[in-house]
Design an enzyme around this catalytic site. Sequence first.
Site, PDB file in Angstrom:
ATOM      1  N   TYR A 109      33.600  16.053  33.154  1.00 32.18           N
ATOM      2  CA  TYR A 109      34.054  16.919  32.063  1.00 32.18           C
ATOM      3  C   TYR A 109      35.202  16.270  31.289  1.00 32.18           C
ATOM      4  O   TYR A 109      35.211  16.271  30.046  1.00 32.18           O
ATOM      5  CB  TYR A 109      34.481  18.254  32.665  1.00 32.18           C
ATOM      6  CG  TYR A 109      35.037  19.269  31.699  1.00 32.18           C
ATOM      7  CD1 TYR A 109      34.207  19.960  30.826  1.00 32.18           C
ATOM      8  CD2 TYR A 109      36.406  19.568  31.690  1.00 32.18           C
ATOM      9  CE1 TYR A 109      34.715  20.911  29.960  1.00 32.18           C
ATOM     10  CE2 TYR A 109      36.920  20.519  30.822  1.00 32.18           C
ATOM     11  CZ  TYR A 109      36.075  21.185  29.968  1.00 32.18           C
ATOM     12  OH  TYR A 109      36.580  22.130  29.110  1.00 32.18           O
ATOM     13  N   LYS A 159      35.100  15.250  27.349  1.00 32.18           N
ATOM     14  CA  LYS A 159      36.050  15.834  26.405  1.00 32.18           C
ATOM     15  C   LYS A 159      36.916  14.765  25.743  1.00 32.18           C
ATOM     16  O   LYS A 159      37.257  14.891  24.554  1.00 32.18           O
ATOM     17  CB  LYS A 159      36.916  16.880  27.105  1.00 32.18           C
ATOM     18  CG  LYS A 159      36.158  18.145  27.485  1.00 32.18           C
ATOM     19  CD  LYS A 159      35.508  18.822  26.280  1.00 32.18           C
ATOM     20  CE  LYS A 159      34.997  20.215  26.576  1.00 32.18           C
ATOM     21  NZ  LYS A 159      34.320  20.828  25.419  1.00 32.18           N
TER      22      LYS A 159
END
Length: 307
Positions: free
Chosen positions: A174, A178
């Site tokens: 993640y 991002k």
Amino acid sequence: MTGLCEGRVAVVTGAGRGLGRAHALALAAEGARVVVNDLGVALDGGDGAADRGSPAQDVAGEIRALGGEAVAHGGDIATADGAASLVATALDTYGRLDCLVNNAGFLRDRMLINLDEDDWDAVVRVHLKGHFLPLRHAAAHWRAEAKAGRAPAARVVNTGSGAGLLGSVGQGNYSAAKAGIVGLTLVAAAELGRYGIQVNAIAPAARTRMTERTHPETMAAPDAADAFDAMAPGNVSPLVVWLASADSAGVTGRVFEAEAGRITVMEGWRPGPTADKGARWTPAEAGEAARKLLADAEPPRPVYGAS
């Protein structure tokens, strides 16, 4: 409401719940006609048929019940066909597209040594590819409009995370995705400005399905009915609405943190202390120079979840 987005058409991905739903409702409240995208998957991106329902239809129905205009889109925006149909839905339904809010995503958290390839690929796909493909298709439309002499006041709002800015323990996939979204935002802003397209990113913090596991303290709303709910998703949406509006003219290539009642402009990587020998360093010299530079540098902020 002020009608800040009156006459504009906005697409919001992952808008069936949480932040995306709050953004879609806020955009509609300011006059935008909204394409509400959501695939309806479970929190980890699985089929989740029992959990699915039709969140995109539900939110579109909420908007219409409040007097706004909205249409649901249930396609997978991390595929070329799904992203193309997302843009086509806006154009076919409303005849225009003014703003894209990229928000869709899910989590598969593991410590790195336990993170398998499928979990890496799935999270990077939905977050990073799921930002790139809608952006690419929307930008192609806006470029064609600009070349036809119809310069758009186009806006893209990408959804990053503090995890992508600082890192987050147990979220290597993640965090990497991002961080990639921030890089994509900066490149898109530089490349697309000539066509009247502004691209910015937010790093939000709010109470959603995705924060329930990683930050369970965010899940409790205040007891008093009139108390400020600092973690409500709707606290992030006013900034998104403004960035989506024509009123944000001149703002591009920026990253904002948004949480509770606070908005912060993130300043990113900037050169710090430096040393120049004017010739090649030996490894020992490079190490000595690096230690001196680090002593003069600002210490990094801690990674989320680090002890």
